[in-house]
Design a protein around this motif. Structure first.
Motif, PDB file in Angstrom:
ATOM      1  N   LYS A  39       1.074  -1.453   0.277  1.00 21.09           N
ATOM      2  CA  LYS A  39       0.068  -0.277   0.034  1.00 21.09           C
ATOM      3  C   LYS A  39       1.125   1.200   0.004  1.00 21.09           C
ATOM      4  O   LYS A  39       2.214   1.379  -0.027  1.00 21.09           O
ATOM      5  CB  LYS A  39      -0.683  -0.081   1.629  1.00 21.09           C
ATOM      6  N   ASP A  40       0.650   2.273  -0.147  1.00 18.78           N
ATOM      7  CA  ASP A  40       0.642   3.651  -0.277  1.00 18.78           C
ATOM      8  C   ASP A  40       0.770   4.283   1.289  1.00 18.78           C
ATOM      9  O   ASP A  40       1.462   5.215   1.087  1.00 18.78           O
ATOM     10  CB  ASP A  40       0.933   4.653  -1.907  1.00 18.78           C
ATOM     11  N   LYS A  47      -4.209   2.969  -1.518  1.00 17.99           N
ATOM     12  CA  LYS A  47      -4.169   2.072  -2.640  1.00 17.99           C
ATOM     13  C   LYS A  47      -2.739   1.434  -2.596  1.00 17.99           C
ATOM     14  O   LYS A  47      -2.012   1.341  -2.378  1.00 17.99           O
ATOM     15  CB  LYS A  47      -3.415   3.493  -3.584  1.00 17.99           C
ATOM     16  N   ASN A  48      -3.242   0.456  -3.654  1.00 18.86           N
ATOM     17  CA  ASN A  48      -2.676  -0.579  -3.870  1.00 18.86           C
ATOM     18  C   ASN A  48      -1.146  -0.554  -4.705  1.00 18.86           C
ATOM     19  O   ASN A  48      -1.796   0.334  -6.020  1.00 18.86           O
ATOM     20  CB  ASN A  48      -3.454  -1.866  -4.166  1.00 18.86           C
ATOM     21  N   ASP A 145     -11.388  -4.846  -2.041  1.00 17.18           N
ATOM     22  CA  ASP A 145     -10.283  -3.853  -1.397  1.00 17.18           C
ATOM     23  C   ASP A 145     -11.866  -2.865  -1.821  1.00 17.18           C
ATOM     24  O   ASP A 145     -12.037  -1.882  -0.751  1.00 17.18           O
ATOM     25  CB  ASP A 145      -9.799  -2.293  -1.931  1.00 17.18           C
TER      26      ASP A 145
END
Length: 162
Positions: A39-40, A47-48, A145
């Motif tokens: 993830k960020d 976000k992925n 997600d």
């Protein structure tokens, strides 16, 4: 029954807190689950940015609660945040055949839980009243997600605003 459930919950929390913060910046770790999404950020709805697989070697960049920022050892451009539970200090060696792990999906799942075929057999024999087929079916459920975020948001669950 309620006392047993409360006791089990307390023991789980104690065990979880014993493992909390077990990783340190600069440490080398290995992915202990079949796959884990990078993830960020450390938030629930970050976000992925990529995926790591069982046995990938990573370096710890930072730790925030139960989230760990890691960098893939074989590609410094691949980095992101993962959950602590998907990492281990134990060295996991991949085979030389294209980096693939020579293990079945079931073996990977068991390894992620600290089980192997033999220990699972011993546990199953001593707990014959448990429905292991149901556990296998539950483990096969994948939630996107988007579905997870929608569930948390619509249910006004804690963390929905993160």
């Amino acid at each position: 029954m309620k006392k047993k459930l409360l006791l089990a919950a307390c023991l789980f929390m104690i065990a979880a807190s014993a493992f909390a913060g077990q990783f340190k910046k600069g440490q080398t770790l290995y992915v202990s689950t079949k796959t884990v999404t990078l993830k960020d950020g450390s938030g629930n709805f970050a976000k992925n940015v990529g995926t790591l697989t069982y046995g990938d070697q990573v370096k710890v960049l930072a730790v925030s609660g139960s989230k760990v920022q890691v960098q893939l050892s074989t590609n410094s451009k691949t980095s992101g945040w993962v959950t602590e539970g998907s990492l281990t200090k134990k060295k996991i060696t991949k085979t030389s055949s294209g980096g693939k792990v020579s293990a079945s999906t079931k073996e990977l799942a068991l390894a992620g839980k600290g089980f192997d075929e033999e220990s699972e057999g011993v546990y199953a024999a001593s707990h014959s009243n448990l429905n292991f087929d149901l556990v296998d079916r539950i483990e096969s459920i994948n939630v996107s997600d988007y579905e997870l975020e929608k569930f948390i948001s619509e249910g006004h669950l804690k963390g929905a605003d993160e």
